[in-house]
Design a protein around this motif. Structure first.
Motif, PDB file in Angstrom:
ATOM      1  N   ASP A 109       0.784  -1.236   0.000  1.00 23.41           N
ATOM      2  CA  ASP A 109       0.000   0.000   0.000  1.00 23.41           C
ATOM      3  C   ASP A 109       0.825   1.301   0.000  1.00 23.41           C
ATOM      4  O   ASP A 109       0.661   2.122   0.907  1.00 23.41           O
ATOM      5  N   ARG A 111       4.485  -0.252  -0.884  1.00 23.27           N
ATOM      6  CA  ARG A 111       5.781  -0.390  -0.209  1.00 23.27           C
ATOM      7  C   ARG A 111       6.838  -0.610  -1.281  1.00 23.27           C
ATOM      8  O   ARG A 111       6.746  -1.522  -2.080  1.00 23.27           O
ATOM      9  N   TYR A 121       7.835   3.766   2.099  1.00 30.22           N
ATOM     10  CA  TYR A 121       6.438   3.838   1.670  1.00 30.22           C
ATOM     11  C   TYR A 121       6.177   5.183   0.999  1.00 30.22           C
ATOM     12  O   TYR A 121       6.758   6.205   1.379  1.00 30.22           O
ATOM     13  N   HIS A 123       2.640   7.197  -0.226  1.00 26.23           N
ATOM     14  CA  HIS A 123       1.192   7.027  -0.166  1.00 26.23           C
ATOM     15  C   HIS A 123       0.454   7.639  -1.361  1.00 26.23           C
ATOM     16  O   HIS A 123      -0.342   6.974  -2.000  1.00 26.23           O
ATOM     17  N   MET A 298       7.981   1.370   8.659  1.00 25.70           N
ATOM     18  CA  MET A 298       6.996   2.196   7.974  1.00 25.70           C
ATOM     19  C   MET A 298       7.530   3.598   7.657  1.00 25.70           C
ATOM     20  O   MET A 298       6.860   4.600   7.853  1.00 25.70           O
ATOM     21  N   VAL A 300       8.057   6.674   5.637  1.00 29.92           N
ATOM     22  CA  VAL A 300       7.307   7.262   4.529  1.00 29.92           C
ATOM     23  C   VAL A 300       8.161   8.338   3.869  1.00 29.92           C
ATOM     24  O   VAL A 300       8.711   9.220   4.533  1.00 29.92           O
TER      25      VAL A 300
END
Length: 355
Positions: A109, A111, A121, A123, A298, A300
Motif C-alpha cells: 500500500d 511499499r 512507503y 502514499h 513504515m 514514509v
C-alpha cells in the motif's frame, strides 16, 4: 516372569522401530532418486542474449539441472534465467513472479524497495498518477486507487495501473476492477500505442511488438506476466486482491462490492542515466540520500507534488526528465552506465579501465 515379559515387549518394540525407520529411509532415498531421475530426464535448454551490449551476446549457456527450462509447465517451479547485463555469463534459477522484498519492488500500500535496497512507503492519493521512474528515454507512471475510512487523514492507496513511455511508444498494463475476487478470472489488461493487446490465457503465451521493442509473456495462465522493454527494463507483474485477512489486520475498510484488485511489481532497469528521477527512480542515483533509514519501520518518503502527472501516459510532473532523443550526451551515458572502473573487470561489461 513379569520382568522377562516386559523385556521381550521392549525388544520387539525396538525391532519394529528399527524396521520402520529403515523402510522410511529407503522410501526417502527412492523418492530422492526418482526426483533426481525426473530432473535428469528433462532436457536442459540453452539460452543466449541478443543484445550486443552483453558479454553473453550470441554465446549459448546451458541451464542448470535444478531448473532446466526457461518456461517450466509448473508455474511454481523456478525458471532458467540468463542475466544479459552482468559480467558473469551464467544461467541461474529464479522465480518468475515479483519478489516484494527484492530491489525494485513496489507492492502492498504501496511499499517500495529502492535501488539502494532501502524500504520505504509512498502514499499519494487515490485516482491520481505519479511518476515512478522518469529518465531521458524511459517514463514509468502509476495510477493509484484507494479509499479513506472515516477519521483518517490520508488515503490508503495501491497501484492499479502502469503506463510506460519509451522512445515514440507507449504501453499500459492495468488490473481490471473485480467486485469479488476469483483466481480463475484473468484481470490483466494491456494496450500498446493506444491499441488493445490480447494475450491468450496459457502459461507459455507471448506477444511482441512488430519491431520487437517490447515483449510480453505470461508466467501463469492468469494474472501474472513478465514485460521486457529492450535495452531498458524487465518488469514482473502480478494482480492480487485485498483479502479479508488483510482488511482485518490493517483496518482498510474495504467495501463488499470491490476487492481492490491491484498490482504487485518488481522492476529491473538496464543503464539508467545519472539524471533519472521519480518515486523509485531517484533511489538509483549515485548521489541520492534516502531519508528512509534502514531498519526504520513504515518509513514514509514524500514527493507527491514533484511526481504527480496529469495522466497515466504523461511526463509533465515537476521532476520529470523524459525527453527521448533530445540529449545525445545523456544517451551515451545511459548506454555505458553499467560499466564500472571501481573493481577492475569484476563489475564492468567487458571493459578494462586504466588510469
Amino acid at each position: 516372569m513379569e520382568f522377562a515379559s516386559v523385556s521381550v515387549r521392549c525388544s520387539m518394540s525396538i525391532a519394529m522401530f528399527v524396521l520402520m525407520m529403515s523402510a522410511s529411509l529407503e522410501a526417502m532415498a527412492e523418492a530422492g532418486t526418482t526426483s533426481s531421475a525426473s530432473l535428469a530426464k528433462v532436457k536442459r535448454e540453452r539460452v543466449t542474449c541478443n543484445s550486443r551490449r552483453s558479454r553473453c551476446f550470441m554465446r549459448y549457456v546451458t541451464c542448470p539441472v535444478e531448473c532446466p527450462q526457461v518456461k517450466p509447465k509448473d508455474p511454481k517451479a523456478k525458471a532458467c534465467y540468463l542475466d544479459c547485463y552482468t559480467p558473469k555469463c551464467e544461467a541461474v534459477c529464479r522465480k518468475r513472479k515479483p519478489n516484494c522484498s527484492g530491489m525494485g519492488a513496489a507492492c502492498y500500500d504501496p511499499r517500495f524497495v529502492g535501488g539502494d535496497n532501502i524500504v520505504f512507503y509512498f502514499h499519494g492519493r487515490s485516482e491520481e498518477h505519479y511518476a515512478l521512474v522518469s529518465d531521458t528515454d524511459l517514463q514509468v507512471n502509476a495510477r493509484f486507487i484507494g479509499l479513506r475510512p472515516v477519521g483518517r487523514s490520508r488515503d490508503f492507496t495501491w497501484i492499479q495501473a502502469l503506463g510506460l513511455l519509451f522512445g515514440p511508444h507507449t504501453f499500459t498494463l492495468e488490473a481490471a476492477r473485480a467486485e469479488t475476487w476469483s483466481d480463475d478470472i484473468d484481470r490483466l489488461r494491456f494496450s500498446y500505442d493506444g491499441t488493445s493487446v490480447t494475450l491468450p490465457e496459457s502459461p507459455d503465451s507471448e506477444w511482441s511488438s512488430s519491431g520487437d521493442e517490447i515483449k510480453l509473456e505470461r508466467t501463469a495462465s492468469k494474472n501474472s506476466v513478465t514485460l521486457i522493454v529492450q535495452e531498458a527494463l524487465e518488469l514482473y507483474v502480478s494482480v492480487v486482491p485485498i483479502t479479508e485477512e488483510d482488511d482485518r489486520i490493517h483496518s482498510y475498510g474495504i467495501p463488499r462490492n470491490d476487492s481492490f484488485a491491484h498490482l504487485e511489481v518488481q522492476f529491473r532497469f538496464f543503464g539508467l542515466s545519472p539524471r533519472v528521477d521519480g518515486v523509485l527512480g531517484r533511489t538509483y542515483r549515485a548521489d541520492f540520500e534516502n531519508p528512509a533509514k534502514p531498519g526504520v519501520e513504515m518509513a514514509v518518503v514524500g514527493g507527491e507534488d514533484r511526481y504527480r502527472t496529469s495522466s497515466l501516459l504523461s511526463s509533465d510532473c515537476a521532476a520529470c526528465v523524459f525527453a527521448p532523443g533530445d540529449d545525445k550526451e545523456v544517451s551515451f551515458l545511459r548506454q555505458y552506465a553499467m560499466l564500472s572502473c571501481t573493481s577492475g573487470v569484476a563489475d564492468g561489461i567487458g571493459m578494462v579501465c586504466r588510469k
